[in-house]
Design an enzyme around this catalytic site. Sequence first.
Site, PDB file in Angstrom:
ATOM      1  N   ASP A   8      17.937  63.885  43.885  1.00  0.00           N
ATOM      2  CA  ASP A   8      17.448  62.625  44.427  1.00  0.00           C
ATOM      3  C   ASP A   8      16.530  63.033  45.587  1.00  0.00           C
ATOM      4  O   ASP A   8      16.595  64.170  46.061  1.00  0.00           O
ATOM      5  CB  ASP A   8      18.647  61.802  44.924  1.00  0.00           C
ATOM      6  N   ASP A  10      15.159  60.637  48.612  1.00  0.00           N
ATOM      7  CA  ASP A  10      15.463  60.004  49.904  1.00  0.00           C
ATOM      8  C   ASP A  10      16.900  60.309  50.326  1.00  0.00           C
ATOM      9  O   ASP A  10      17.844  59.941  49.620  1.00  0.00           O
ATOM     10  CB  ASP A  10      15.316  58.474  49.792  1.00  0.00           C
TER      11      ASP A  10
HETATM   12  C1  G6P Z   1      15.406  54.994  46.712  1.00  0.00           C
HETATM   13  C2  G6P Z   1      16.066  54.684  48.036  1.00  0.00           C
HETATM   14  C3  G6P Z   1      16.258  53.195  48.198  1.00  0.00           C
HETATM   15  C4  G6P Z   1      14.956  52.463  47.943  1.00  0.00           C
HETATM   16  C5  G6P Z   1      14.496  52.729  46.523  1.00  0.00           C
HETATM   17  C6  G6P Z   1      13.199  52.039  46.182  1.00  0.00           C
HETATM   18  O1  G6P Z   1      16.363  54.920  45.723  1.00  0.00           O
HETATM   19  O2  G6P Z   1      17.318  55.318  48.119  1.00  0.00           O
HETATM   20  O3  G6P Z   1      16.719  52.958  49.500  1.00  0.00           O
HETATM   21  O4  G6P Z   1      15.117  51.071  48.122  1.00  0.00           O
HETATM   22  O5  G6P Z   1      14.329  54.129  46.381  1.00  0.00           O
HETATM   23  O6  G6P Z   1      12.183  52.599  46.959  1.00  0.00           O
HETATM   24  P1  G6P Z   1      10.700  52.068  47.033  1.00  0.00           P
HETATM   25  O7  G6P Z   1       9.970  53.160  47.785  1.00  0.00           O
HETATM   26  O8  G6P Z   1      10.212  51.920  45.622  1.00  0.00           O
HETATM   27  O9  G6P Z   1      10.736  50.791  47.743  1.00  0.00           O
HETATM   28 MG    MG Z   2      18.890  58.837  48.106  1.00  0.00          MG
END
Ligand code: G6P
Ligand code: MG
Length: 217
Positions: A8, A10
């Site tokens: 993953d 983030d």
């Molecule tokens: C990741 C993060 C989430 C986030 C999602 C969508 O999974 O953990 O916190 O909301 O991505 O991200 P984006 O950049 O598309 O808004």
């Molecule tokens: Mg994450």
Amino acid sequence: MIRACIFDLDGVIVDTAHYHFLAWKRLADELGVNFTEHDNERLKGVSRMHSLEILLSLGDISLSKKEKEAMADKKNAWFVDYVDRMAPEEIFPGAKQLIQDLRAKDLKIGLASSSKNAARVIHLLNIEHDFDAVVDGNMIRQSKPDPEIFLLAAEKLGVVPKQCLVFEDAEAGVEAALAAGMKCVGVGMEEQLRKADKVISKIGEFKLSFLRELEVV
Ligand code: G6P
Ligand code: MG
């Protein structure tokens, strides 16, 4: 036998999970919604729109589709602004080394992030060439906890799910990895990630010797 590791992004490779929180918090403050880091755990790993739905439900707010889109765009603009000012040093200590060490063991390396900004982030951090396959939020219909993202990553890597080990900081991500039939290392707090096969508090704590342990779990 583990043949591929899927990361993953983030909160595992880079601290962008904090930027997602800051941007959601800013929106919550604007909307008068009480939103804590504890609430934020539910947003990790899930799509932008689903995250917004959770935030709105916390404040018992209902909005039209158009209003929701405007809110999601606003949050994203703030997030992108934080990310664009990020430096390569913000990669978590040990993350790049771990990827190199796993690669040296002939393991394939994948990235599976629900974020539609994942390509931008890995480009800015100059790590885009560290992955044999990248799957992001633009390529999937269902975000975590659905296993779709990990199954697609395995397919792109040319391995079957049970040959994959996932690194995840989100409860939804751990659930997705397990639902895909993969092994999973949770990166973060035990209380949120206890379903994972192993939990470490930071990516830099992962040791190659854990691979053998995980193969027999
Ligand atoms: C990741 C993060 C989430 C986030 C999602 C969508 O999974 O953990 O916190 O909301 O991505 O991200 P984006 O950049 O598309 O808004
Ligand atoms: Mg994450």
